[in-house]
Design an enzyme around this catalytic site. Structure first.
Site, PDB file in Angstrom:
ATOM      1  CD  GLU A   1      -3.037  -0.782   0.196  1.00  0.00           C
ATOM      2  OE1 GLU A   1      -3.196   0.381  -0.228  1.00  0.00           O
ATOM      3  OE2 GLU A   1      -3.721  -1.740  -0.212  1.00  0.00           O
ATOM      4  CB  THR A  27       9.748   4.784   0.571  1.00  0.00           C
ATOM      5  OG1 THR A  27       9.661   6.196   0.623  1.00  0.00           O
ATOM      6  CG2 THR A  27       9.284   4.247   1.918  1.00  0.00           C
ATOM      7  CG  ASP A  28      12.748   9.356  -0.040  1.00  0.00           C
ATOM      8  OD1 ASP A  28      11.548   9.015   0.043  1.00  0.00           O
ATOM      9  OD2 ASP A  28      13.113  10.385  -0.641  1.00  0.00           O
ATOM     10  CD  GLU A  29       7.103   9.039   1.500  1.00  0.00           C
ATOM     11  OE1 GLU A  29       6.230   9.065   2.377  1.00  0.00           O
ATOM     12  OE2 GLU A  29       6.863   9.174   0.288  1.00  0.00           O
ATOM     13  CE1 TYR A  35       4.357   3.404   1.358  1.00  0.00           C
ATOM     14  CE2 TYR A  35       5.420   5.554   1.515  1.00  0.00           C
ATOM     15  CZ  TYR A  35       5.321   4.301   0.928  1.00  0.00           C
ATOM     16  OH  TYR A  35       6.184   3.951  -0.086  1.00  0.00           O
ATOM     17  CE  LYS A  92       7.885   0.153   1.355  1.00  0.00           C
ATOM     18  NZ  LYS A  92       7.636  -0.965   0.415  1.00  0.00           N
ATOM     19  CE1 TYR A 113      -3.597  17.385  -0.805  1.00  0.00           C
ATOM     20  CE2 TYR A 113      -1.775  16.032  -0.041  1.00  0.00           C
ATOM     21  CZ  TYR A 113      -3.016  16.149  -0.642  1.00  0.00           C
ATOM     22  OH  TYR A 113      -3.673  15.023  -1.071  1.00  0.00           O
TER      23      TYR A 113
HETATM   24  P1  NAD Z   1       1.394   1.046  -6.382  1.00  0.00           P
HETATM   25  O1  NAD Z   1       0.459   1.402  -5.290  1.00  0.00           O
HETATM   26  O2  NAD Z   1       1.264   1.714  -7.706  1.00  0.00           O
HETATM   27  O3  NAD Z   1       1.323  -0.524  -6.672  1.00  0.00           O
HETATM   28  C1  NAD Z   1       1.290  -1.470  -5.638  1.00  0.00           C
HETATM   29  C2  NAD Z   1       0.894  -2.816  -6.228  1.00  0.00           C
HETATM   30  O4  NAD Z   1       0.896  -3.775  -5.158  1.00  0.00           O
HETATM   31  C3  NAD Z   1      -0.498  -2.840  -6.854  1.00  0.00           C
HETATM   32  O5  NAD Z   1      -0.469  -3.526  -8.091  1.00  0.00           O
HETATM   33  C4  NAD Z   1      -1.338  -3.612  -5.843  1.00  0.00           C
HETATM   34  O6  NAD Z   1      -2.409  -4.325  -6.441  1.00  0.00           O
HETATM   35  C5  NAD Z   1      -0.290  -4.539  -5.232  1.00  0.00           C
HETATM   36  N1  NAD Z   1      -0.663  -4.965  -3.875  1.00  0.00           N
HETATM   37  C6  NAD Z   1      -1.059  -4.167  -2.848  1.00  0.00           C
HETATM   38  N2  NAD Z   1      -1.332  -4.924  -1.774  1.00  0.00           N
HETATM   39  C7  NAD Z   1      -1.103  -6.205  -2.120  1.00  0.00           C
HETATM   40  C8  NAD Z   1      -1.198  -7.441  -1.432  1.00  0.00           C
HETATM   41  N3  NAD Z   1      -1.599  -7.513  -0.149  1.00  0.00           N
HETATM   42  N4  NAD Z   1      -0.858  -8.572  -2.087  1.00  0.00           N
HETATM   43  C9  NAD Z   1      -0.460  -8.526  -3.387  1.00  0.00           C
HETATM   44  N5  NAD Z   1      -0.368  -7.389  -4.084  1.00  0.00           N
HETATM   45  C10 NAD Z   1      -0.685  -6.235  -3.458  1.00  0.00           C
HETATM   46  O7  NAD Z   1       2.856   1.256  -5.767  1.00  0.00           O
HETATM   47  P2  NAD Z   1       4.195   1.743  -6.491  1.00  0.00           P
HETATM   48  O8  NAD Z   1       4.200   3.224  -6.526  1.00  0.00           O
HETATM   49  O9  NAD Z   1       4.386   0.970  -7.727  1.00  0.00           O
HETATM   50  O10 NAD Z   1       5.271   1.296  -5.398  1.00  0.00           O
HETATM   51  C11 NAD Z   1       5.937   0.033  -5.485  1.00  0.00           C
HETATM   52  C12 NAD Z   1       6.906  -0.085  -4.338  1.00  0.00           C
HETATM   53  O11 NAD Z   1       7.879   0.962  -4.415  1.00  0.00           O
HETATM   54  C13 NAD Z   1       6.281   0.033  -2.956  1.00  0.00           C
HETATM   55  O12 NAD Z   1       6.889  -0.907  -2.108  1.00  0.00           O
HETATM   56  C14 NAD Z   1       6.603   1.458  -2.518  1.00  0.00           C
HETATM   57  O13 NAD Z   1       6.691   1.549  -1.117  1.00  0.00           O
HETATM   58  C15 NAD Z   1       7.952   1.655  -3.171  1.00  0.00           C
HETATM   59  N6  NAD Z   1       8.310   3.042  -3.493  1.00  0.00           N
HETATM   60  C16 NAD Z   1       7.434   3.811  -4.231  1.00  0.00           C
HETATM   61  C17 NAD Z   1       7.802   5.122  -4.557  1.00  0.00           C
HETATM   62  C18 NAD Z   1       6.895   5.994  -5.399  1.00  0.00           C
HETATM   63  O14 NAD Z   1       7.205   7.179  -5.593  1.00  0.00           O
HETATM   64  N7  NAD Z   1       5.802   5.494  -5.945  1.00  0.00           N
HETATM   65  C19 NAD Z   1       9.031   5.638  -4.134  1.00  0.00           C
HETATM   66  C20 NAD Z   1       9.895   4.809  -3.389  1.00  0.00           C
HETATM   67  C21 NAD Z   1       9.515   3.514  -3.081  1.00  0.00           C
HETATM   68  P1  TYD Z   2       2.592  12.251  -3.241  1.00  0.00           P
HETATM   69  O1  TYD Z   2       2.606  12.132  -4.726  1.00  0.00           O
HETATM   70  O2  TYD Z   2       1.373  11.804  -2.503  1.00  0.00           O
HETATM   71  O3  TYD Z   2       3.906  11.514  -2.710  1.00  0.00           O
HETATM   72  P2  TYD Z   2       4.545  11.476  -1.202  1.00  0.00           P
HETATM   73  O4  TYD Z   2       3.547  11.971  -0.242  1.00  0.00           O
HETATM   74  O5  TYD Z   2       4.827  10.020  -1.031  1.00  0.00           O
HETATM   75  O6  TYD Z   2       5.773  12.318  -1.269  1.00  0.00           O
HETATM   76  O7  TYD Z   2       2.840  13.772  -2.858  1.00  0.00           O
HETATM   77  C1  TYD Z   2       3.974  14.477  -3.280  1.00  0.00           C
HETATM   78  C2  TYD Z   2       3.924  15.848  -2.669  1.00  0.00           C
HETATM   79  O8  TYD Z   2       2.810  16.574  -3.220  1.00  0.00           O
HETATM   80  C3  TYD Z   2       3.698  15.847  -1.166  1.00  0.00           C
HETATM   81  O9  TYD Z   2       4.410  16.952  -0.587  1.00  0.00           O
HETATM   82  C4  TYD Z   2       2.200  16.085  -1.015  1.00  0.00           C
HETATM   83  C5  TYD Z   2       1.889  16.973  -2.187  1.00  0.00           C
HETATM   84  N1  TYD Z   2       0.528  16.851  -2.766  1.00  0.00           N
HETATM   85  C6  TYD Z   2      -0.253  17.989  -2.975  1.00  0.00           C
HETATM   86  O10 TYD Z   2       0.151  19.128  -2.674  1.00  0.00           O
HETATM   87  N2  TYD Z   2      -1.490  17.827  -3.530  1.00  0.00           N
HETATM   88  C7  TYD Z   2      -1.981  16.598  -3.879  1.00  0.00           C
HETATM   89  O11 TYD Z   2      -3.140  16.504  -4.357  1.00  0.00           O
HETATM   90  C8  TYD Z   2      -1.165  15.441  -3.668  1.00  0.00           C
HETATM   91  C9  TYD Z   2      -1.655  14.066  -4.017  1.00  0.00           C
HETATM   92  C10 TYD Z   2       0.095  15.611  -3.107  1.00  0.00           C
END
Ligand code: NAD
Ligand code: TYD
Length: 365
Positions: free
Chosen positions: A93, A146-148, A171, A175, A228
């Site tokens: 998630e 994630t870096d978070e 979140y 992680k 935001y």
């Molecule tokens: P996403 O939300 O787009 O995709 C997540 C996928 O996981 C989906 O296909 C969902 O169906 C599947 N999933 C969720 N719960 C599941 C479960 N219980 N069992 C099986 N499948 C399940 O996420 P994303 O943005 O592609 O992120 C992928 C990974 O990278 C995550 O671990 C996230 O923490 C990490 N990450 C994301 C970012 C970013 O900017 N998006 C940055 C750094 C790290």
């Molecule tokens: P987001 O894409 O949700 O990534 P993360 O929270 O994991 O960094 O948000 C990126 C930045 O943009 C974050 O500072 C929150 C901000 N944000 C808005 O200002 N408006 C929005 O509708 C959303 C989704 C994010």
């Protein structure tokens, strides 16, 4: 270079995972193995993102298994059926706002799901040899994080691999827990493991609840652009294919027991990033940028909103010779063009469960 044969990708129907599978099966000459994609298809997962892959490689090099990573018997059966030797664990998630509204799914998938995968891998990869049980050394579990997990920075400094964890949102806390479990399995059971902590990704197939795709689509649809708070929050943005190239270099050449930071060295205040996006969308759609700008709406801030993320990725560059392939300008243009050219995809991921969820929690916006 490690040879990967039967690679289990978790969350392959999501944003980063589906980009990873596309490149792995179509543009990676070093890889001749099979990809097994396990995904529960939550609101964020879309099997259609891989229909081209399924048409070309389905049943030979690509296999989709709809299952939840918390379902131990299902995960065990998949390990057995495909003789998995590598796990690249993307499933999670992933949206901070959702984690604030409903943390339980984050704890289940990110903590319990990661534990389940680690423990099934531990059992599957332990072999009986003369002198007792041994962990195989030709296998690898890569945990994508994630870096978070590092918390929030002031105006100075960067997250390094030794920065102390200080997660602030449900979140990032989930992680962080999964990262600790992953290393615990390496230290306690000798599970061959690598881990990466990446900054904010952008690119094709990102679910349009995250900043960049949400803003692109709202601009095109003439909807308000919800910023935001003061909009001065800073994120480091990396193109999804560059993140995935880093993951590939870690799984093939990284050292077991190590973690690697991945980042774009590309920090932007949200509001400045929005200006850049407005410029690109306005020029593509022949719109007046000032008209789009007028739709910027400062809305209530996210509770506990982290001020700044910034990554020091010098270890990755030094040890694995990684570098970015696109500038931010080019990456954003590619992303905008992708969203403008993929209406059907947008419609399909916005339908069903997602719409109901958004309407219940935010009303229609
Ligand atoms: P996403 O939300 O787009 O995709 C997540 C996928 O996981 C989906 O296909 C969902 O169906 C599947 N999933 C969720 N719960 C599941 C479960 N219980 N069992 C099986 N499948 C399940 O996420 P994303 O943005 O592609 O992120 C992928 C990974 O990278 C995550 O671990 C996230 O923490 C990490 N990450 C994301 C970012 C970013 O900017 N998006 C940055 C750094 C790290
Ligand atoms: P987001 O894409 O949700 O990534 P993360 O929270 O994991 O960094 O948000 C990126 C930045 O943009 C974050 O500072 C929150 C901000 N944000 C808005 O200002 N408006 C929005 O509708 C959303 C989704 C994010």
């Amino acid at each position: 270079m490690r040879k990967l044969t039967n690679v289990l990708i978790t969350g392959g129907a999501g944003f980063i995972g589906c980009n990873f599978i596309h490149v792995l099966l179509t543009k990676t000459p070093d890889f001749a193995g099979r990809v097994i994609n396990i995904d529960a298809l939550t609101y964020a997962g879309n099997a259609g993102s891989l229909s081209d892959i399924d048409a070309k490689f389905g049943g030979s090099r690509y296999f989709f298994e709809r299952a939840d990573i918390t379902d131990r018997p299902a995960v065990e059966a998949i390990f057995k059926k495909y003789d998995i030797d590598t796990v690249i664990h993307f499933a999670a998630e992933s949206h901070v706002d959702r984690s604030i509204l409903g943390p339980e799914a984050f704890v289940k998938t990110n903590v319990l799901g990661t534990y389940t995968l680690l423990d099934v891998a531990r059992v599957a990869w332990t072999v009986q040899r003369e002198g007792g049980a041994r962990m195989r050394d030709d296998v690898l579990f890569h945990h994508v994080s994630t870096d978070e997990v590092y918390g929030s920075l002031g105006s100075e400094g960067y997250f390094t691999e030794t920065t102390q964890y200080d997660p602030r949102s449900p979140y990032s806390a989930s992680k962080a827990s999964s990262d600790h479990l992953a290393f615990a399995y390496h230290h306690t059971y000798g599970l061959p493991l690598t881990l990466s902590n990446c900054s904010n990704n952008y690119g094709p197939y990102q679910f349009p609840e995250k900043l960049i795709p949400l803003m692109i689509l709202n601009m095109v649809e003439g909807k308000p652009l919800p910023v935001y708070g003061d909009g001065k929050y800073i994120r480091d943005w990396v193109f999804v294919e560059d993140h995935n190239a880093a993951v590939w270099s870690i799984v093939t050449r990284g050292r077991s027991g190590e973690k690697y930071n991945i980042g774009g060295e590309n920090e932007w205040e949200n509001i400045a990033l929005l200006d850049k996006l407005i410029e690109i969308v306005a020029s593509r759609k022949k719109m007046d940028p000032e008209t789009i700008k007028a739709t910027i709406t400062h809305v209530k801030d996210r509770p506990g909103h982290d001020r700044r993320y910034a990554i020091d990725c010098s270890k990755l560059k030094r040890e694995l010779d990684w570098s970015r392939s696109v500038t931010f300008e080019l990456g954003l243009e590619l992303t905008v063009d992708w969203y403008l050219g993929n209406d059907q995809w947008v419609k399909s991921v916005r339908s069903g469960e997602y719409r109901n969820w958004v309407e219940k929690n935010y009303g229609s916006r």
